[in-house]
Design an enzyme around this catalytic site. Sequence first.
Site, mmCIF file in Angstrom:
data_model
loop_
_atom_site.group_PDB
_atom_site.id
_atom_site.type_symbol
_atom_site.label_atom_id
_atom_site.label_comp_id
_atom_site.label_asym_id
_atom_site.label_seq_id
_atom_site.Cartn_x
_atom_site.Cartn_y
_atom_site.Cartn_z
ATOM 1 N N ASP A 113 1.240 -58.629 45.429
ATOM 2 C CA ASP A 113 1.394 -59.538 44.637
ATOM 3 C C ASP A 113 1.066 -58.950 43.162
ATOM 4 O O ASP A 113 -0.155 -58.269 43.167
ATOM 5 C CB ASP A 113 0.334 -60.712 44.637
ATOM 6 C CG ASP A 113 0.163 -61.429 46.134
ATOM 7 O OD1 ASP A 113 1.084 -60.899 47.014
ATOM 8 O OD2 ASP A 113 -0.577 -62.287 46.415
ATOM 9 N N TRP A 127 -0.668 -53.121 54.153
ATOM 10 C CA TRP A 127 -1.593 -53.873 53.639
ATOM 11 C C TRP A 127 -3.128 -53.675 54.219
ATOM 12 O O TRP A 127 -3.258 -53.301 55.268
ATOM 13 C CB TRP A 127 -1.006 -55.286 53.930
ATOM 14 C CG TRP A 127 -2.069 -56.106 53.385
ATOM 15 C CD1 TRP A 127 -1.907 -56.879 51.831
ATOM 16 C CD2 TRP A 127 -3.260 -57.028 53.731
ATOM 17 N NE1 TRP A 127 -2.818 -57.668 51.900
ATOM 18 C CE2 TRP A 127 -3.781 -57.924 52.786
ATOM 19 C CE3 TRP A 127 -4.012 -56.744 54.924
ATOM 20 C CZ2 TRP A 127 -4.876 -58.633 52.959
ATOM 21 C CZ3 TRP A 127 -5.372 -57.492 55.123
ATOM 22 C CH2 TRP A 127 -5.641 -58.570 54.164
ATOM 23 N N SER A 164 -5.592 -62.206 45.417
ATOM 24 C CA SER A 164 -5.048 -62.473 44.017
ATOM 25 C C SER A 164 -5.870 -63.179 42.899
ATOM 26 O O SER A 164 -6.640 -64.007 43.492
ATOM 27 C CB SER A 164 -3.844 -63.102 44.411
ATOM 28 O OG SER A 164 -2.875 -61.783 44.929
ATOM 29 N N ARG A 214 -7.719 -69.911 47.551
ATOM 30 C CA ARG A 214 -7.474 -68.641 46.816
ATOM 31 C C ARG A 214 -6.637 -68.718 45.699
ATOM 32 O O ARG A 214 -5.722 -69.752 45.415
ATOM 33 C CB ARG A 214 -7.176 -67.609 47.824
ATOM 34 C CG ARG A 214 -5.996 -67.825 48.672
ATOM 35 C CD ARG A 214 -5.516 -66.525 49.496
ATOM 36 N NE ARG A 214 -4.446 -66.670 50.368
ATOM 37 C CZ ARG A 214 -4.397 -67.233 51.571
ATOM 38 N NH1 ARG A 214 -5.383 -67.329 52.185
ATOM 39 N NH2 ARG A 214 -3.238 -67.209 52.387
ATOM 40 N N ASP A 215 -6.288 -67.475 45.020
ATOM 41 C CA ASP A 215 -5.219 -67.105 44.223
ATOM 42 C C ASP A 215 -5.472 -68.032 42.786
ATOM 43 O O ASP A 215 -4.442 -68.672 42.248
ATOM 44 C CB ASP A 215 -3.868 -67.243 44.659
ATOM 45 C CG ASP A 215 -3.495 -66.744 45.734
ATOM 46 O OD1 ASP A 215 -4.419 -65.697 46.298
ATOM 47 O OD2 ASP A 215 -2.631 -66.745 46.800
ATOM 48 N N GLU A 253 0.666 -70.468 48.252
ATOM 49 C CA GLU A 253 -0.116 -69.441 47.651
ATOM 50 C C GLU A 253 0.383 -69.119 46.164
ATOM 51 O O GLU A 253 1.372 -69.572 45.720
ATOM 52 C CB GLU A 253 0.208 -67.990 48.406
ATOM 53 C CG GLU A 253 -0.280 -67.997 49.877
ATOM 54 C CD GLU A 253 -0.017 -66.655 50.467
ATOM 55 O OE1 GLU A 253 -1.013 -66.362 51.566
ATOM 56 O OE2 GLU A 253 0.884 -66.054 50.668
HETATM 57 C C1 FRU Z 1 0.063 -63.493 48.851
HETATM 58 C C2 FRU Z 1 -1.210 -63.287 49.605
HETATM 59 C C3 FRU Z 1 -2.306 -64.038 48.507
HETATM 60 C C4 FRU Z 1 -3.538 -63.173 48.663
HETATM 61 C C5 FRU Z 1 -2.938 -61.737 48.799
HETATM 62 C C6 FRU Z 1 -3.644 -60.639 49.749
HETATM 63 O O1 FRU Z 1 0.924 -62.254 49.240
HETATM 64 O O2 FRU Z 1 -1.296 -63.586 50.727
HETATM 65 O O3 FRU Z 1 -2.316 -65.437 49.004
HETATM 66 O O4 FRU Z 1 -4.492 -63.523 47.837
HETATM 67 O O5 FRU Z 1 -1.552 -61.795 49.179
HETATM 68 O O6 FRU Z 1 -3.174 -59.546 49.659
#
Ligand code: FRU
Length: 540
Positions: free
Chosen positions: A32, A56, A95, A179-180, A232
Site C-alpha cells: 500500500d 510481504w 498502513s 487499522r489504516d 481496508e
Molecule cells: C492492505 C493492508 C492494510 C494493512 C497493510 C499491511 O493491503 O492489508 O490493511 O495495513 O496492508 O501491509
Amino acid sequence: MAIRLSCAPERAYLEAHRPQLSYSPARNWMNDPNGLVYHDGEYHLFYQYNPNGDEWGDMSWGHAVSADLVHWSELPVALTVEKDALGAITQSFFSGSAVVDHANSSGLGENGQAPMVAVYTSVYPGAMTLANGTRVRQGQQSQSLAYSADRGRSWTQYAGNPVLALPPAAHHDEYREFRDPKVFWYAPHAKWVMVVVLAMQHKALWYASKDLIEWQFMSEFGPVSAIGGVWECPDLFELAVDGDAANRKWVLLINLNPGGPAGGSGAQYFIGQFDGQRFLADPAAPGNAARAGEPVVLTAQPGDKVHWLDYGADFYAAVSWNDAPDGRRVLIGWMSNWLYARQVPTAPWRSAQSVAREVTLRSIDGQVRLVQQPVAAFDQLRRDVLLAATGEPIADGVTALAPTGAGAIDIELLLDPGTALRAGVLVHTGANGDQTAIGYDRALGQVYVDRSRSGDASFSDIFAARHAAPVALRDGAIRLRILVDGASVTVFAGDGEAVLTSQIFPAAGSDGLGAFAEGGQATLRHLTAWPLASIWAGHE
Ligand code: FRU
C-alpha cells in the site's frame, strides 16, 4: 582484446518488466501507498515495504519523493520494523497517513516548527508491556504517531503510543483488525479528523482530535455495498461538483479485499456529505443504493450498485494526498492484487504503485460521478507523435498499426464501434501471439482489457482474464486514454468515469500496436499515439 567487465548487475530500473511510468522500489517487496502528503515542494510517497525480502513481511514504511507526481526518488526507509534480540518482531508498521501539523497543535514540532506527523497502525504480534507502561495484547492493532522535523527524512515515535486503541473488551478476534488511519484537517471545526476501519466488521469509524494525540469517537458507517472481503485503507475528501465551489460533496473511499470487480482486491467509493461528525451517503448517487436498506453482499459484477474506483485487477489500497497545492485531489493505488501479488515474476523488486491520477466530480447523465485522469505531468513525457489517424476504418480482423519500440506509449483514441460487436486496439503484440486487447463491447456496453494472451501468466490461475467496465457510448463513440507501460496498461474511459488498471508481463520484443474489429467494421475517428520518456530517464 576484449575487456571483460566484472559481472555487472542489470542496470537499476531497466530490468525486464520494470515499470517505466510509475514508482517501484529499487529492490524488495512493496504494497500500500502510505503517508501521502505534500510539503515544501515535495509529494511524499511512503509505502508498506519489506526491507529484507521480496515477499510481504517485516512491515516498514519505505519512502520516495517527487516534485511532479511522475519522477520519483527513493529515500531511506522511514519507519523500520522492530525486533527483539532473538529476531522476533515486536512492532510492525501497517498502513496509515501523514499530515503537516502547520500550527504545531501536537506540540511535537521542535522550536514551534510545523512537524510532519505520520499516523499509522502499530501491530504488536505478542502481548507485552511497552516502554511507556502500556500493556498490549497479542496481535493488537492500534493507531500510533511518529514525527519528523526534517521533511520526513528521520522520524521519532511518539512516547505515548499508541494514541488510539479499542477498549480491551473489544479485543475479541473480529475487532482486532482495526487499522489504516487516514487523518486530515477539518477547517470548519478547526480539528483533525481520522477515518479508520474495523476491517472484519465492514465499518469505517470517525474520530476527532485537537492535537493528534487525544481522539474522540464521532460516528461509524457500514456495513453497506460491497462487503465481500475486509474493508481496508479508507479515505475521505471534499470536491467541487463540476468545478462549482458552491456545490461541494464528500467522497469516501473504501478498499475491499477480496470482492473487487475483477476478483480479489478492489476499491469502492461513496459520494455524500460530511458535517465534521458523520458521513451520509447520497441516496441518489450510484453506489449508495444499499445505504437506505439492508446491507447487501454484492458479487461485484460491473453494472451492479457498487461504484468502483477501478475495474481492472490491479488497483488497491487507493488513497489521496493531503495538502496538494491548488486544492487538487490526487490518488494513487498499489498496482497489484492480493490474489497473486506474491507471485508476480519481477526481480529484484516486487510491486509497483499505479500512475497518479487527479480526481474531480462531474455530472454525467444526470449523476455525480468521480472522474479520474492521469496527472498533467504525464503530458511532459510525450515525445514526437508516433502515429496519428483521423476517420480511419478498421476492417473486420486485425490491422497492424506500428511497432512502438520497447518503451511506454500514450494513446488517445475516439473509437466508433460501428457495426463491429467488439473493436479496439491491441498493444504489446508479438510474433509469439502475445497481445493485450483494449476494446469496446457494443452489446454489453463495456470497455474491457483482455490480458488472457498478454504474456507470462504462469504464476497464477486467474491472471489470464478479461476485465470490463460499463461505459455508455457518447455520440456513437467511446473516448479512451491508454497509458501503455512495459508491464501494465491503464485505461481511462469516457471522461475518466471508468478506469481499468492491469498488469501484464509480455515477452521481450512484443512491442507491436494494432487495431481490431470483430463481426463488422469500426472507425478510428481519432487516434494519436506518443512514445513516452521513462520516468527513470537519466536516473543512475
Ligand atoms: C492492505 C493492508 C492494510 C494493512 C497493510 C499491511 O493491503 O492489508 O490493511 O495495513 O496492508 O501491509
